[in-house]
Write a protein that holds these residues in place. Sequence first.
Motif, PDB file in Angstrom:
ATOM      1  N   GLU A  88       0.833  -1.182   0.000  1.00  0.00           N
ATOM      2  CA  GLU A  88       0.000   0.000   0.000  1.00  0.00           C
ATOM      3  C   GLU A  88       0.877   1.245   0.000  1.00  0.00           C
ATOM      4  O   GLU A  88       2.056   1.206   0.241  1.00  0.00           O
ATOM      5  N   VAL A  89       0.242   2.370  -0.254  1.00  0.00           N
ATOM      6  CA  VAL A  89       0.946   3.642  -0.168  1.00  0.00           C
ATOM      7  C   VAL A  89       1.278   3.942   1.281  1.00  0.00           C
ATOM      8  O   VAL A  89       0.490   3.695   2.163  1.00  0.00           O
ATOM      9  N   LEU A 306     -14.172   8.370   1.570  1.00  0.00           N
ATOM     10  CA  LEU A 306     -12.980   9.201   1.738  1.00  0.00           C
ATOM     11  C   LEU A 306     -11.743   8.316   1.639  1.00  0.00           C
ATOM     12  O   LEU A 306     -11.727   7.213   2.186  1.00  0.00           O
ATOM     13  N   GLU A 307     -10.720   8.781   0.943  1.00  0.00           N
ATOM     14  CA  GLU A 307      -9.468   8.034   0.880  1.00  0.00           C
ATOM     15  C   GLU A 307      -8.744   8.125   2.218  1.00  0.00           C
ATOM     16  O   GLU A 307      -8.874   9.116   2.941  1.00  0.00           O
ATOM     17  N   THR A 308      -7.952   7.110   2.530  1.00  0.00           N
ATOM     18  CA  THR A 308      -7.211   7.105   3.797  1.00  0.00           C
ATOM     19  C   THR A 308      -6.289   8.315   3.893  1.00  0.00           C
ATOM     20  O   THR A 308      -6.253   9.008   4.917  1.00  0.00           O
ATOM     21  N   LEU A 309      -5.537   8.590   2.821  1.00  0.00           N
ATOM     22  CA  LEU A 309      -4.597   9.711   2.864  1.00  0.00           C
ATOM     23  C   LEU A 309      -5.312  11.049   2.928  1.00  0.00           C
ATOM     24  O   LEU A 309      -4.816  12.008   3.526  1.00  0.00           O
ATOM     25  N   THR A 329      -1.775   0.485   9.159  1.00  0.00           N
ATOM     26  CA  THR A 329      -1.331  -0.813   8.654  1.00  0.00           C
ATOM     27  C   THR A 329      -1.618  -1.005   7.177  1.00  0.00           C
ATOM     28  O   THR A 329      -1.112  -1.938   6.564  1.00  0.00           O
ATOM     29  N   GLY A 330      -2.454  -0.146   6.582  1.00  0.00           N
ATOM     30  CA  GLY A 330      -2.752  -0.269   5.159  1.00  0.00           C
ATOM     31  C   GLY A 330      -3.791   0.745   4.723  1.00  0.00           C
ATOM     32  O   GLY A 330      -4.480   1.354   5.548  1.00  0.00           O
ATOM     33  N   ILE A 331      -3.883   0.919   3.411  1.00  0.00           N
ATOM     34  CA  ILE A 331      -4.852   1.835   2.813  1.00  0.00           C
ATOM     35  C   ILE A 331      -6.183   1.113   2.628  1.00  0.00           C
ATOM     36  O   ILE A 331      -6.220  -0.044   2.240  1.00  0.00           O
TER      37      ILE A 331
END
Length: 695
Positions: A88-89, A306-309, A329-331
Amino acid sequence: MEMEEDTNRAVILCPSTYVNDHVGFCGKIKKIPSDFVVTEINEFGQLVNEITIDDLSKSNETISEKSRFCQQDHKKLRLSLLKPCMDEVQEDGLASEYLMPSTGEIEDCKGNDLNEFHHDSAATLNSLLEESVCEQLNQFASHVKSALNSKAELAAISSEFSLGPVLDKRLRASLHGSIRQQYPFLVTVTKCGEIIVKANQDYKELCRLVSEEEACGFLKFLDAKLENSKFSFKPDGNKEHRTMVHHFISKKFGKLVETKSFSDSQQKVVITVRFREKSGFRKRVNADCREQQDIYTAFTLQKENLETLEAISYLSSKLGVLPSDFSYTGIKDKKAVTYQSMVVKKVSPQRLKELADTIEKKGVTVSNVRSANQPLRLGQLQGNRFDIIVRDLKHQSNDCSASLEKRVSEAIENIKRNGFINYYGPQRFGQGQSIQTDQIGLALLNKELVKAVQLFFTPEDADDPVNKAKKYFLQTEDPKGTLAMLPDYKIREKMLLRALNRYGINQEGCTRGWLSIPHSMRIFYIHAYCSKIWNEAAAYRIKIYGTRVVSGDLIFCEKSADSSLMTDKVHIVAPEEEIANKYTINQVILPMAGYSVQYPTHKLGEWYHERLAGDGLQTCTFRLPELQLNVPGCYRYLLKQPHNLSYHFLTEDKKEIGNGDSPLQDSEGSLSLSFWLDPSCYATVCLREIMKCDL
């Protein structure tokens, strides 16, 4: 600046090759966010939205102990699961805790005890750096160590390794200290926020006077700078030699330390080194101790559409911290309701709780807020549970030979039995975007850095401020004007534009621009391209060999589980093993392209080389020193299986239909699915295999 449109580009990056032969059915997902609920399963097997604060506190204590003393085991576990290089990013979600021995522990450290603290520095590096970067650093260190141990002149050992820009001062300090403790024959310097690692020339000179073991111990002691500590060399009965050692240390480090010769309990003369008394020494040590006592607050983040970032950028602006102060821990998916664990640095639990009511308006909710001891790491989970509603169920076109209930039932049973091809999902490539991340990655690998910038700023059809800014940039090549148009949360775009404004929109300027964004983001685009190639390779493997394990396939070799090198874990299936049916298809792994992977030795291996050559990468070494990127490659299981897969039918008013009641007609009702997947597996990919249609 204009971009040529690639009209021949395939829009589906997840191939339509399946491992099951059922007919399937059609339907729609994600009509509303609540149709797709993703819940993280932590490393203790708990759903993060269902556990109590007491449960989390106990888990946090256990994690802290495991992280301090067993982080190397975590690395081996990640290797044994064959996790990809970067699933993931990651927005610099790194730890800044620097594990160091106490003053009492290092007191009177002798030459034969010099490996005592090796584990702490190794564990710290594993938590601060991505696994692939750790591997590259280790390879560089091995190269330098070999050169230092050879008869080469000091001036000849001039190579260096860059960790890239590290903006957080305390993170830089932790990296400097950890690297020097782990590899005392290396030195680290900061240039414009970038950490450079190179050979420690003092190490080779010192090794001419004392043993390698003593040289390492002395340099570790020197770098630790622990007040009231001292270091003793091995007993030395040669006065002339002791004088040479005294003179060398005085010449090189005299401002920092002083040396004296003492007789030990056995009347043997020993050189002992102590730090000089300085008025500012105690102040510096105390400041370092305070920095190590960072506040960490853990919480469960619920977000919707909504995106995680994007959620992190919003929270960071409200809390007055950097996005890099958050770790996870991940997107998680954007068009969904998701629950995930998160840790933020420099924010107290009370402060985060006070913000809870304000942030709910943005579709963000925080719960289970409590103190924590350290950040999270990517992959620090058992998987994710998915609760999905598939709406508008209907038959595949030209299929009227069985009921929908039967088609769903046979599909579910096949997936339970055979699993699904473990493709990377469309989310990895920028689903629905005009320019997807793999295209940018290919341009970077081909060293077409100006083209990569153009692709990066290619706008979508939407008329929002971000796309208006991108259109303006491509039309005017005006970085400064574009900067003024972009919202503050577009951090990557702004960092790149500042560099372009300073150095120009040419090969050099674009190189500087790409270097200005975090290493984890630069490498993400390369990994997106490699993921696309992996998907195509998986489809080709199933097409030509099906689900048989054949000679030339690659298998994860458990007998080599103790090895830290991935190459030692990969076994090529031999002809006699194929005949004996020694392995199953669930054990087959495929490589993701890179400079250190083993390719299959049958037709698939040939396919890899031809496919890469088709993209102009026939001579690619997957090393880009100008971008400080090295891509060693990794492995991924060909097939995966969902766990605890269950389903039931719903009417449009969400009433459950029993399997034997009220036959479901075309376009009537919905299907509710629940299952969980291992980390790095995509629910949309599993659904495509179940339904046999594009989602």
